[in-house]
Design a protein around this motif. Structure first.
Motif, PDB file in Angstrom:
ATOM      1  N   ALA A 166       6.728 -11.109  -7.049  1.00  0.00           N
ATOM      2  CA  ALA A 166       6.110 -10.025  -7.808  1.00  0.00           C
ATOM      3  C   ALA A 166       5.430  -9.068  -6.838  1.00  0.00           C
ATOM      4  N   LEU A 167       5.091  -7.899  -7.338  1.00  0.00           N
ATOM      5  CA  LEU A 167       4.410  -6.884  -6.536  1.00  0.00           C
ATOM      6  C   LEU A 167       3.119  -6.455  -7.215  1.00  0.00           C
ATOM      7  N   SER A 168       2.158  -6.045  -6.392  1.00  0.00           N
ATOM      8  CA  SER A 168       0.928  -5.451  -6.902  1.00  0.00           C
ATOM      9  C   SER A 168       0.614  -4.240  -6.029  1.00  0.00           C
ATOM     10  N   ARG A 169       0.403  -3.109  -6.660  1.00  0.00           N
ATOM     11  CA  ARG A 169       0.297  -1.826  -5.963  1.00  0.00           C
ATOM     12  C   ARG A 169      -1.156  -1.500  -5.612  1.00  0.00           C
ATOM     13  N   ILE A 170      -1.368  -1.034  -4.383  1.00  0.00           N
ATOM     14  CA  ILE A 170      -2.680  -0.584  -3.936  1.00  0.00           C
ATOM     15  C   ILE A 170      -2.559   0.875  -3.482  1.00  0.00           C
ATOM     16  N   GLU A 171      -3.319   1.743  -4.115  1.00  0.00           N
ATOM     17  CA  GLU A 171      -3.352   3.154  -3.715  1.00  0.00           C
ATOM     18  C   GLU A 171      -4.336   3.282  -2.551  1.00  0.00           C
ATOM     19  N   MET A 172      -3.805   3.419  -1.348  1.00  0.00           N
ATOM     20  CA  MET A 172      -4.650   3.340  -0.158  1.00  0.00           C
ATOM     21  C   MET A 172      -5.615   4.510  -0.006  1.00  0.00           C
ATOM     22  N   LEU A 173      -5.304   5.646  -0.627  1.00  0.00           N
ATOM     23  CA  LEU A 173      -6.166   6.816  -0.478  1.00  0.00           C
ATOM     24  C   LEU A 173      -7.276   6.871  -1.522  1.00  0.00           C
ATOM     25  N   GLU A 174      -7.263   5.924  -2.441  1.00  0.00           N
ATOM     26  CA  GLU A 174      -8.318   5.873  -3.455  1.00  0.00           C
ATOM     27  C   GLU A 174      -9.444   4.970  -2.966  1.00  0.00           C
ATOM     28  N   HIS A 175     -10.639   5.518  -2.894  1.00  0.00           N
ATOM     29  CA  HIS A 175     -11.788   4.756  -2.400  1.00  0.00           C
ATOM     30  C   HIS A 175     -12.919   4.807  -3.420  1.00  0.00           C
TER      31      HIS A 175
ATOM     32  N   GLY B 251       0.809  -1.209   0.000  1.00  0.00           N
ATOM     33  CA  GLY B 251       0.000   0.000   0.000  1.00  0.00           C
ATOM     34  C   GLY B 251       0.842   1.257   0.000  1.00  0.00           C
ATOM     35  N   VAL B 252       0.367   2.257  -0.721  1.00  0.00           N
ATOM     36  CA  VAL B 252       1.009   3.567  -0.746  1.00  0.00           C
ATOM     37  C   VAL B 252      -0.060   4.631  -0.511  1.00  0.00           C
ATOM     38  N   PRO B 253       0.303   5.760   0.098  1.00  0.00           N
ATOM     39  CA  PRO B 253       1.660   6.154   0.481  1.00  0.00           C
ATOM     40  C   PRO B 253       2.044   5.650   1.871  1.00  0.00           C
ATOM     41  N   GLN B 254       3.346   5.492   2.086  1.00  0.00           N
ATOM     42  CA  GLN B 254       3.916   5.256   3.413  1.00  0.00           C
ATOM     43  C   GLN B 254       3.385   4.001   4.100  1.00  0.00           C
ATOM     44  N   GLY B 255       3.097   2.961   3.342  1.00  0.00           N
ATOM     45  CA  GLY B 255       2.590   1.743   3.953  1.00  0.00           C
ATOM     46  C   GLY B 255       3.661   0.990   4.734  1.00  0.00           C
ATOM     47  N   CYS B 256       3.242   0.321   5.811  1.00  0.00           N
ATOM     48  CA  CYS B 256       4.187  -0.532   6.534  1.00  0.00           C
ATOM     49  C   CYS B 256       4.573  -1.738   5.682  1.00  0.00           C
ATOM     50  N   SER B 257       3.870  -1.931   4.568  1.00  0.00           N
ATOM     51  CA  SER B 257       4.212  -3.000   3.629  1.00  0.00           C
ATOM     52  C   SER B 257       5.591  -2.801   3.013  1.00  0.00           C
ATOM     53  N   LEU B 258       6.159  -1.601   3.157  1.00  0.00           N
ATOM     54  CA  LEU B 258       7.541  -1.388   2.713  1.00  0.00           C
ATOM     55  C   LEU B 258       8.461  -2.436   3.325  1.00  0.00           C
ATOM     56  N   ALA B 259       8.174  -2.824   4.571  1.00  0.00           N
ATOM     57  CA  ALA B 259       9.006  -3.809   5.260  1.00  0.00           C
ATOM     58  C   ALA B 259       9.050  -5.129   4.509  1.00  0.00           C
ATOM     59  N   SER B 260       7.911  -5.544   3.984  1.00  0.00           N
ATOM     60  CA  SER B 260       7.865  -6.827   3.277  1.00  0.00           C
ATOM     61  C   SER B 260       8.598  -6.757   1.945  1.00  0.00           C
ATOM     62  N   ILE B 261       8.567  -5.599   1.286  1.00  0.00           N
ATOM     63  CA  ILE B 261       9.353  -5.442   0.054  1.00  0.00           C
ATOM     64  C   ILE B 261      10.839  -5.563   0.380  1.00  0.00           C
ATOM     65  N   ILE B 262      11.267  -4.890   1.441  1.00  0.00           N
ATOM     66  CA  ILE B 262      12.677  -4.959   1.849  1.00  0.00           C
ATOM     67  C   ILE B 262      13.072  -6.400   2.146  1.00  0.00           C
ATOM     68  N   ALA B 263      12.239  -7.094   2.918  1.00  0.00           N
ATOM     69  CA  ALA B 263      12.549  -8.476   3.289  1.00  0.00           C
ATOM     70  C   ALA B 263      12.616  -9.379   2.062  1.00  0.00           C
ATOM     71  N   LEU B 264      11.705  -9.193   1.128  1.00  0.00           N
ATOM     72  CA  LEU B 264      11.723  -9.997  -0.098  1.00  0.00           C
ATOM     73  C   LEU B 264      12.999  -9.739  -0.895  1.00  0.00           C
ATOM     74  N   GLU B 265      13.424  -8.494  -0.952  1.00  0.00           N
ATOM     75  CA  GLU B 265      14.680  -8.180  -1.634  1.00  0.00           C
ATOM     76  C   GLU B 265      15.861  -8.853  -0.941  1.00  0.00           C
ATOM     77  N   TRP B 266      15.902  -8.777   0.372  1.00  0.00           N
ATOM     78  CA  TRP B 266      16.987  -9.417   1.120  1.00  0.00           C
ATOM     79  C   TRP B 266      16.983 -10.930   0.906  1.00  0.00           C
ATOM     80  N   LEU B 267      15.799 -11.493   0.818  1.00  0.00           N
ATOM     81  CA  LEU B 267      15.686 -12.944   0.680  1.00  0.00           C
ATOM     82  C   LEU B 267      16.244 -13.422  -0.656  1.00  0.00           C
ATOM     83  N   GLY B 268      15.989 -12.664  -1.714  1.00  0.00           N
ATOM     84  CA  GLY B 268      16.556 -12.993  -3.017  1.00  0.00           C
ATOM     85  C   GLY B 268      15.763 -13.978  -3.849  1.00  0.00           C
ATOM     86  N   ALA B 269      14.663 -14.501  -3.333  1.00  0.00           N
ATOM     87  CA  ALA B 269      13.838 -15.453  -4.083  1.00  0.00           C
ATOM     88  C   ALA B 269      12.907 -14.690  -5.028  1.00  0.00           C
TER      89      ALA B 269
END
Length: 233
Positions: free
Chosen positions: A29-38, A8-26
């Protein structure tokens, strides 16, 4: 299917999972959710009925939600590269650290996020900021004390999913402008170290939709409908 993280953007805590996935190296894929759009896309309820990010779909089509659950799932991958074996003292310490970050520290920012949505009511907005500021300061002081004696936030000898989560949430202090992280020197130094990490640089660029190159297993962005179509019936 390719494991997929909904962030989720902006400023989602999901940033942590992107970082972890990058560190993992496996591969992932990503799918973006605009959290302020309703309203959010109706199909996302198939991924997470609570309409919250992050959400993660494993290679087997298992659905996971909540940052802590996703991060601990990733921590167990590839020989516990980003964590420790279940039942070990190190695993218990990681759980304790991650639980603090995902509950007490995360919750300290709740008044500030409420204020964020009250631009039309300045007095109430400022009251919420005044309420949240000392809570965030208390959390930063606690983390600063921990990092005075630790190389990594959980006290271990390697970076873990807890450091990824810290990078995602601690940035909110400056985003909301309630304090100067430099006033907490050990925390500031640790965050500077994390911000210089290629995975954190990549995750930040992904959020901002800036050109970037993965140092991990990023396979690109995928559409929500395409992921839903691959889920088990």
């Amino acid at each position: 299917m390719t494991p997929t993280l909904f962030y989720g953007v902006p400023q989602g805590c999901s940033l942590a999972s992107i970082i972890a996935l990058e560190w993992l190296g496996a591969p992932y894929a990503l799918s973006r959710i605009e959290m302020l759009e309703h309203p959010w896309p109706a199909a996302f309820a198939r991924i997470n009925p609570q309409n919250l990010t992050p959400a993660y779909v494993t290679a087997e089509g298992q659905l996971l939600s909540e940052s802590m659950a996703i991060l601990l799932h990733l921590a167990a991958q590839k020989g516990h590269q980003l964590g420790y074996p279940q039942g070990s003292p190190e695993h218990d310490r990681l759980n304790q650290t991650l639980a603090y970050l995902a509950t007490d520290f995360f919750a300290a920012f709740a008044p500030l996020w409420a204020a964020y949505e009250m631009a039309t009511d300045p007095p109430r907005q400022e009251a919420l900021r005044d309420w949240g500021r000392p809570q965030v300061a208390k959390g930063c002081a606690h983390l600063d004390r921990l990092l005075a004696e630790r190389e990594w936030i959980d006290g271990g000898s390697k970076k873990t999913v807890a450091d990824a989560y810290l990078a995602a949430v601690a940035r909110w202090a400056e985003y909301h402008g309630v304090l100067r992280v430099e006033d907490y020197p050990h925390l500031a130094a640790h965050l500077a170290k994390l911000r210089a990490d290629p995975a954190v640089v990549f995750a930040d660029a992904i959020e901002r939709q800036r050109p970037t190159t993965s140092s991990g297993g990023f396979q690109g962005h995928v559409a929500l409908d395409d992921v839903v179509a691959q889920l088990p019936a």
